[in-house]
Design a protein around this motif. Structure first.
Motif, PDB file in Angstrom:
ATOM      1  N   PHE A   1      71.638  22.791  61.880  1.00 60.53           N
ATOM      2  CA  PHE A   1      72.752  22.773  60.804  1.00 60.53           C
ATOM      3  C   PHE A   1      72.370  21.266  59.981  1.00 60.53           C
ATOM      4  O   PHE A   1      72.495  21.204  58.882  1.00 60.53           O
ATOM      5  CB  PHE A   1      74.089  22.740  61.256  1.00 60.53           C
ATOM      6  CG  PHE A   1      74.639  24.116  61.480  1.00 60.53           C
ATOM      7  CD1 PHE A   1      74.462  25.203  60.772  1.00 60.53           C
ATOM      8  CD2 PHE A   1      75.338  24.014  62.803  1.00 60.53           C
ATOM      9  CE1 PHE A   1      74.939  26.256  61.381  1.00 60.53           C
ATOM     10  CE2 PHE A   1      75.897  25.665  63.124  1.00 60.53           C
ATOM     11  CZ  PHE A   1      75.392  26.483  62.431  1.00 60.53           C
ATOM     12  N   ALA A   2      72.120  20.280  60.716  1.00 58.12           N
ATOM     13  CA  ALA A   2      71.822  18.897  60.153  1.00 58.12           C
ATOM     14  C   ALA A   2      70.468  19.003  59.325  1.00 58.12           C
ATOM     15  O   ALA A   2      70.295  18.369  58.444  1.00 58.12           O
ATOM     16  CB  ALA A   2      71.788  17.956  61.453  1.00 58.12           C
ATOM     17  N   GLU A   3      69.414  19.797  59.839  1.00 61.70           N
ATOM     18  CA  GLU A   3      68.224  20.180  59.186  1.00 61.70           C
ATOM     19  C   GLU A   3      68.266  20.904  57.908  1.00 61.70           C
ATOM     20  O   GLU A   3      67.668  20.500  56.624  1.00 61.70           O
ATOM     21  CB  GLU A   3      67.110  20.456  60.150  1.00 61.70           C
ATOM     22  CG  GLU A   3      65.809  20.669  59.391  1.00 61.70           C
ATOM     23  CD  GLU A   3      64.753  21.163  60.703  1.00 61.70           C
ATOM     24  OE1 GLU A   3      63.699  21.528  59.890  1.00 61.70           O
ATOM     25  OE2 GLU A   3      65.128  21.454  61.625  1.00 61.70           O
ATOM     26  N   LYS A   4      69.017  22.078  58.067  1.00 55.31           N
ATOM     27  CA  LYS A   4      68.845  23.111  56.904  1.00 55.31           C
ATOM     28  C   LYS A   4      70.322  23.451  56.285  1.00 55.31           C
ATOM     29  O   LYS A   4      70.358  24.184  55.452  1.00 55.31           O
ATOM     30  CB  LYS A   4      68.389  24.397  57.666  1.00 55.31           C
ATOM     31  CG  LYS A   4      67.054  24.360  58.193  1.00 55.31           C
ATOM     32  CD  LYS A   4      66.490  25.353  58.631  1.00 55.31           C
ATOM     33  CE  LYS A   4      64.928  25.458  58.993  1.00 55.31           C
ATOM     34  NZ  LYS A   4      64.564  26.794  59.583  1.00 55.31           N
ATOM     35  N   GLY A   5      71.393  22.823  56.835  1.00 56.70           N
ATOM     36  CA  GLY A   5      72.907  23.042  56.326  1.00 56.70           C
ATOM     37  C   GLY A   5      73.073  24.534  56.883  1.00 56.70           C
ATOM     38  O   GLY A   5      72.614  25.192  57.418  1.00 56.70           O
ATOM     39  N   PHE A   6      74.442  24.704  56.595  1.00 58.01           N
ATOM     40  CA  PHE A   6      74.994  25.956  56.950  1.00 58.01           C
ATOM     41  C   PHE A   6      74.297  27.239  56.483  1.00 58.01           C
ATOM     42  O   PHE A   6      74.067  28.193  57.166  1.00 58.01           O
ATOM     43  CB  PHE A   6      76.456  25.969  56.531  1.00 58.01           C
ATOM     44  CG  PHE A   6      77.097  27.121  56.899  1.00 58.01           C
ATOM     45  CD1 PHE A   6      77.687  27.282  58.159  1.00 58.01           C
ATOM     46  CD2 PHE A   6      77.379  28.159  56.027  1.00 58.01           C
ATOM     47  CE1 PHE A   6      78.614  28.383  58.851  1.00 58.01           C
ATOM     48  CE2 PHE A   6      78.137  29.574  56.656  1.00 58.01           C
ATOM     49  CZ  PHE A   6      78.488  29.463  57.789  1.00 58.01           C
ATOM     50  N   GLU A   7      74.208  27.290  55.301  1.00 61.42           N
ATOM     51  CA  GLU A   7      73.496  28.551  54.621  1.00 61.42           C
ATOM     52  C   GLU A   7      71.957  28.559  55.080  1.00 61.42           C
ATOM     53  O   GLU A   7      71.661  29.719  55.053  1.00 61.42           O
ATOM     54  CB  GLU A   7      73.490  28.313  52.972  1.00 61.42           C
ATOM     55  CG  GLU A   7      75.072  28.408  52.292  1.00 61.42           C
ATOM     56  CD  GLU A   7      75.565  29.741  52.679  1.00 61.42           C
ATOM     57  OE1 GLU A   7      74.902  30.686  52.824  1.00 61.42           O
ATOM     58  OE2 GLU A   7      76.945  29.891  52.579  1.00 61.42           O
ATOM     59  N   GLY A   8      71.487  27.584  55.406  1.00 60.72           N
ATOM     60  CA  GLY A   8      69.823  27.838  55.535  1.00 60.72           C
ATOM     61  C   GLY A   8      69.692  28.006  56.922  1.00 60.72           C
ATOM     62  O   GLY A   8      68.577  28.084  57.292  1.00 60.72           O
ATOM     63  N   THR A   9      71.004  28.244  57.736  1.00 60.67           N
ATOM     64  CA  THR A   9      70.661  28.285  59.370  1.00 60.67           C
ATOM     65  C   THR A   9      71.154  29.825  59.543  1.00 60.67           C
ATOM     66  O   THR A   9      72.129  30.349  59.177  1.00 60.67           O
ATOM     67  CB  THR A   9      71.382  27.576  60.037  1.00 60.67           C
ATOM     68  OG1 THR A   9      71.061  26.080  59.739  1.00 60.67           O
ATOM     69  CG2 THR A   9      71.272  27.757  61.424  1.00 60.67           C
ATOM     70  N   SER A  10      70.218  30.487  60.418  1.00 60.31           N
ATOM     71  CA  SER A  10      70.843  32.052  60.647  1.00 60.31           C
ATOM     72  C   SER A  10      70.824  32.282  61.980  1.00 60.31           C
ATOM     73  O   SER A  10      70.455  31.140  62.834  1.00 60.31           O
ATOM     74  CB  SER A  10      69.538  32.848  60.158  1.00 60.31           C
ATOM     75  OG  SER A  10      68.521  32.606  61.070  1.00 60.31           O
TER      76      SER A  10
END
Length: 224
Positions: free
Chosen positions: A42-51
């Motif tokens: 979440f820190a690296e990719k954000g909420f949307e970018g994490t699956s």
């Protein structure tokens, strides 16, 4: 017949590599592992970018395991955010131990900068926007919580100086917000050093308070 396996996983009778027995995690250990992995992603990719797929893959489990523990990505994110908010809030409120108002300002500034330095991933998560932010809290609401902790301190100081203590919440929000926004900027630049940043923040806040007008006036043409 296979040879015995040594403690380091090597075979005593064959050069053929063998896999050691996989240690099964407890439910609490698996939950913590998923939280750690989710926090990093979440820190690296954000909420949307994490699956959920990526979280499960990094944990070496299937997607249903993530759903079993958190009900989905939103649930995992909510727990991560809640833990980070508590970490920061506890750090700031626990740091406010001095009796002199100026030193209290220094302690509050250092507490936030310490958190940014030691829990960088957590701070990045808190300052990001996400679709589930309204249900889990936002950085603005966290800053408001911290400001509430210093309202009483400012109220007593205002009363001693003859100012309206009812305005203490406004000034508390302004002071804490100033430190928080500076912290967001310092998160990436990391210059100057932490102690110097704290000193400049307190310099602006303290000398601004020291010369505070009891009834501030507007000098421009606009009056409303």
């Amino acid at each position: 017949m296979m040879g015995d396996v040594a403690i380091d996983g090597s075979s005593s009778s064959s050069d053929k590599p063998r896999r050691g027995r996989r240690v099964r995690m407890t439910g609490a250990e698996r939950r913590q592992q998923l939280l750690d992995i989710g926090r990093t992603l979440f820190a690296e990719k954000g909420f949307e970018g994490t699956s959920v797929e990526e979280i499960a893959a990094k944990a070496g489990v299937s997607k249903p395991v993530v759903y079993e523990h958190f009900g989905g990505k939103e649930g995992l994110y909510a727990v991560v955010v809640d833990r980070e908010m508590r970490q920061l809030l506890d750090g700031v409120t626990g740091a406010l131990t001095a009796g002199h108002p100026r030193e209290l300002l220094e302690q509050a500034a250092f507490a936030l900068l310490d958190y940014i330095e030691s829990y960088t991933d957590g701070f990045r998560i808190l300052v990001r926007d996400s679709p589930v932010a309204q249900s889990t809290g936002t950085f603005a609401s966290l800053i408001s919580d911290i400001a509430t902790q210093v309202e009483d301190i400012l109220g007593l100081e205002f009363k001693a100086r003859g100012f309206d203590p009812k305005l203490a919440p406004l000034y508390a929000q302004a002071l804490v917000g100033m430190v928080a926004l500076t912290g967001q900027w310092w998160l990436d630049v990391r210059r100057p050093k932490k102690a110097e940043v704290a000193a400049h923040l307190v310099n602006l806040a303290w000398h601004g308070l020291d010369g505070l007008e009891s009834k501030p006036r507007l000098v421009g043409h606009r009056k409303s």
